[in-house]
Design an enzyme around this catalytic site. Structure first.
Site, PDB file in Angstrom:
ATOM      1  N   VAL A   1       0.839  -1.126  -0.016  1.00 31.75           N
ATOM      2  CA  VAL A   1       0.070   0.045  -0.084  1.00 31.75           C
ATOM      3  C   VAL A   1       0.921   1.358   0.242  1.00 31.75           C
ATOM      4  CG1 VAL A   1      -2.030  -1.246   1.335  1.00 31.75           C
ATOM      5  CG2 VAL A   1      -0.055  -0.018   2.372  1.00 31.75           C
ATOM      6  N   GLU A   2       0.163   2.233  -0.168  1.00 28.35           N
ATOM      7  CA  GLU A   2       0.839   3.710  -0.262  1.00 28.35           C
ATOM      8  C   GLU A   2       1.933   3.764  -1.322  1.00 28.35           C
ATOM      9  OE1 GLU A   2      -0.374   6.170   1.164  1.00 28.35           O
ATOM     10  OE2 GLU A   2      -1.589   5.696   3.028  1.00 28.35           O
ATOM     11  N   GLY A   3       1.763   3.020  -2.330  1.00 28.71           N
ATOM     12  CA  GLY A   3       2.780   3.068  -3.505  1.00 28.71           C
ATOM     13  C   GLY A   3       3.714   1.702  -3.174  1.00 28.71           C
TER      14      GLY A   3
END
Length: 844
Positions: free
Chosen positions: A459-461
């Site tokens: 997640v988050e990139g």
């Protein structure tokens, strides 16, 4: 002849000197020609890429990119400290929450947090950590936010995700920075009190990380809302997935592309990515189903809507926020990347360090603690060293956020490297625990963390994307002192101003390259003797590290420029080369954070093994990244050879940590004391008797106390005074006065604790029947809680728990899911920003 040649050379030098020295001549004959070439070399950059590049601020990573880091500046940054209020929250509600959590029941039986835990986190304000006090939140610092998430994460990944999402990239964060006053005054108090459960929907099934390909869209139009006709708004169609808290959310943050074909807002048709807040009981919103991410019980699921009409003032920031969505997201992304995910990863690493150190001392094989075997020592050394560096990087990055920075590059560095090192620490921990680690059950304190660690990687990139495209791709433009100026000049359509700006940047860039080329070579040869490369008053143990980092910073600045010149715009596609340059920048950042931690902690000599292991490992990794970059950069043999001479004139001389250093780190981790406590500070350490970790802590203390007693037994066995084995050995030793009754009691206590520590869970042969039995018990308990809540007037709960629920869109029956009862309960339709609405408490 020689005289003639001399005059020719002198004439050429004078002419070249005049051209370069006179700005007007230089710009017309040199700069403008280079500008034309530069414009052709620049890769195409989409609007979303440009906004991502422009987001955030440049902090210490800019110094590292300069080739000459200012160590005095680094050490002058204040060490972040918790306020008394923040410490009280950690010692009070956070500790209480950790005691309430049972990750086995949460993940295996309930598949969710228990209702009483949901109620607790709302009542105690866990969703309002970042919301200012004026809106009913706590207004905590980034440090406090990180410490809260880290502590909860060391106990329960499910609870940590549930708490961190409302305080990370989502409605609250976006409203704080970009919301209208009406939006802030309405939503922020409700979010702080847990009256609203937020989620944010960004990821689309087909677009993934490519926001520019987002298929979700809205069309500006006029429609009917709350009985009023001709309301300016938009009809939005979307399909999202992987949305954390989505199934139980009452307010949905949504990203979509907005179009205005009828030009109701102006002349443009494509208005760009826009963000809106939509109550989930809005007609047409489909929400409530769940994903099941790697045995994680946190609420996560898909949602969708088709031509859902929403008023214009539901856009974050109102009409002025139209088309500003991607910029908003990129500027706020540092919270998730810099705080939440590094905190959970460090919590996992600290959990691994604390449990592995104790387990390796308590667990014996061949009559020897397993931590004394060199293979286990190697793994313990990695866990200890990585945890020390990870926590240092976490705190340094948090310090930047608390100073008002939005360190986009640093946040990408810690997001990638801390989640990866957290994964490595848990993998090592599983190897050390062996069968105890792989047998899942209530006594397994590592298994669920091992299963859920890939979530933070994704997640988050996603980490592959972050390493290969973001760290150096963004770092080169944002941190380089001249490159962004050159790019901006190249994009300037006014030829005169573009020429002036490009000329100024180009001259500075040329001097920058020459300086770093010389420094790379000179520092590699004589850097250990250049005093200016280390801060004043540093210890002899750390001075060499500062100088090595200064040397590699100069080499990095030099080699990065060479890579940019040699590859040009193709470097964007040469992801592995970009990743290796990113690795070098990352190691510079992590190593400098480690040195600052040692200074901020007061230079404790007892921590030196941890410092040495971390620094030597980081510097060695940096050297390897240089070597791999030079081995793969395209070019003639002579060109690559020359680069190697300038970076490694004496060859690759850095070595990974020696075995003796891993031995020292392992021994520190296996001994109760200040070093072990500092290394694992901030995680939840249970104390209740039934807790497996509490028994492990007791066993470690007991085995230390029994060290001399066990030595007496070994000596007695060696002299054949007592038998070598058997349950009666301790009694026999007492009878022969080898040990006292008190010592025998202590040995028996250790024997009992060792048995508990190595014990693993077992179940009935029919797992399914036992699971059903456990589930029925939990459902009964849940329904009892629901009955109590109803009796207290909580009958208006927006979500109810039911064991067998038939989804209206699917005639299959699912177990233990969450039903959106908004379909069966009424809620006054109104504008959630401008009008008062009935307060709907949420049980889940």
């Amino acid at each position: 002849m020689l005289a003639f040649l001399f005059y020719v050379i002198l004439f050429v030098v004078v002419i070249v000197g005049l051209i370069l020295a006179v700005p007007l001549i230089r710009r017309h004959l040199v700069t403008n020609q280079i500008l034309k070439i530069f414009r052709k070399m620049l890769p195409q950059i989409s609007q979303t890429e440009q906004e991502a590049l422009d987001a955030g601020t440049v902090w210490w990573e800019g110094d590292l990119f300069s080739g000459k880091p200012d160590w005095k500046k680094l050490l002058a940054y204040p060490k972040p400290q918790l306020t008394p209020e923040e410490q009280a929250f950690l010692d009070g509600p956070v500790e209480q929450l950790c005691v309430m959590l049972d990750e086995w029941k949460i993940t295996h039986e309930l598949k969710d947090l228990p209702p009483e835990v949901w109620q607790f986190v709302k009542e105690k304000g866990f969703f309002g950590l970042i919301i200012p006090k004026q809106y009913g939140g706590y207004g905590f610092s980034a440090l406090a936010h990180s410490e809260v998430v880290m502590k909860i994460g060391s106990r329960s990944g499910t609870a940590a995700v549930t708490v961190m999402v409302p305080n990370s990239l989502g409605p609250a964060e976006l409203l704080l920075h970009y919301g209208t006053e009406n939006q802030k005054e309405y939503y922020l108090p409700r979010l702080a009190k847990g009256l609203e459960v937020p989620c944010f929907a960004l990821t689309s099934p087909e677009a993934g990380s490519d926001a520019g390909a987002m298929p979700d869209f809205g069309v500006v139009c006029r429609g009917e809302y709350d009985g009023k006709a001709d309301i300016l708004g938009m009809r939005v169609t979307w399909e999202k997935r992987y949305i954390t808290l989505g199934p139980v959310a009452t307010i949905l943050g949504l990203a979509f592309k907005l179009y205005d074909p009828d030009r109701l807002l102006g002349k443009e048709e494509d208005l760009g990515i826009t963000l809106a807040l939509i109550p989930t009981n809005t007609p047409g919103v489909n929400i409530g189903r769940r994903h099941y991410p790697l045995n994680g019980a946190f609420q996560n699921g898909p949602n969708s809507g088709k031509e859902v009409f929403i008023p214009m003032d539901w856009i974050i920031g109102g009409q002025e926020g139209v088309g500003q969505g991607w910029r908003m997201l990129m500027n706020c992304l540092s919270v998730g990347r810099a705080i939440s995910l590094p905190a959970t990863s460090v919590g996992a690493a600290k959990l691994a360090a604390r449990t592995c150190g104790a387990y390796s001392r308590v667990r014996t094989q061949f009559k020897t603690p397993i931590g004394y075997f060199e293979g286990v020592e190697e793994a313990l050394g990695r866990i200890g060293g990585n945890t020390y560096m990870m926590d240092a990087a976490r705190v340094l990055t948090i310090a930047a956020v608390d100073l008002g920075e939005k360190p986009s590059v640093a946040s990408a560095i810690v997001k990638y490297h801390l989640t990866e090192r957290g994964r490595l620490a848990i993998n090592d921990a599983m190897d050390i625990h062996g069968g105890k680690g792989i047998c899942i059950g209530p006594r397994n304190y590592l298994g669920r963390t091992y299963q859920q660690i890939p979530v933070s990687i994704t997640v988050e990139g996603a980490n592959i994307l972050t390493r290969n495209m973001i760290i150096f791709g963004q770092g080169a433009l944002r941190c380089h002192p001249y490159l962004l100026k050159e790019v901006n000049a190249a994009h300037d359509k006014n030829q005169d101003s573009a020429s002036l700006a490009f000329d100024e940047a180009l001259i500075g860039h040329a001097k920058f390259i020459l300086r770093n080329t010389a420094n790379s070579f000179v520092y590699a040869l004589f850097g250990n003797h250049i005093k200016d490369n280390a801060p004043e008053n540093c210890t002899p143990e750390t001075a060499a590290y500062y100088r090595q980092l200064a040397r590699f910073s100069a080499s990095f600045a030099f080699i990065a420029d060479i890579g940019l010149i040699r590859l040009g715009g193709s470097l964007k596609r040469r992801e592995r080369l970009s990743a290796r340059l990113g690795d070098i920048l990352s190691m510079l950042y992590l190593c400098s954070a480690t040195l600052k931690r040692f200074e901020d902690d007061g230079r404790p000599n007892s921590d030196l093994p941890l410092l040495h292991w971390s620094m030597q490992d980081g510097i060695y990794r940096m050297q390897q990244a240089f070597d791999e970059f030079l081995a793969n950069i395209p070019g003639h043999f002579t060109f690559v050879w020359l680069l190697r001479v300038l970076v490694f004139p004496l060859g690759k001389r850095c070595r990974p940590p020696l075995d003796v250093l891993a031995h020292e780190v392992a021994r520190l981790m296996m001994a109760p004391g200040a070093v072990r406590d500092r290394l694992t500070a901030g995680i939840h350490v249970p104390t209740a008797e039934h807790e497996p970790m509490a028994e492990l802590e007791q066993a470690l203390q007991c085995v230390i106390e029994c060290g001399a007693i066990e030595a007496k037994l070994r000596e007695a066995v060696k002299l054949r005074k007592i038998s070598d084995h058997g349950d009666g050995q301790i009694d026999q030793a007492v009878q022969l006065n080898v040990i006292t009754e008190v010592e025998a009691s202590l040995l028996n206590k250790l024997k009992d604790l060792r048995s508990k520590v190595i014990k693993v869970d077992d179940f009935k042969q029919d797992f399914e029947r036992e699971a059903k039995s456990s589930n029925n018990e939990s459902i009964s308990a849940t329904r009892s809680i629901d009955a109590v809540m109803s009796a207290k007037g909580a009958i208006n709960a927006n979500y109810v728990i039911d064991n067998d629920i038939v989804d209206e869109t699917d005639d299959t029956t699912t177990t233990g899911k969450v039903k959106n009862s908004a379909k069966t309960t009424s809620r006054k339709k109104s504008n959630p920003v401008t009008e008062d609405t009935e307060i709907v408490e949420t049980v889940k």
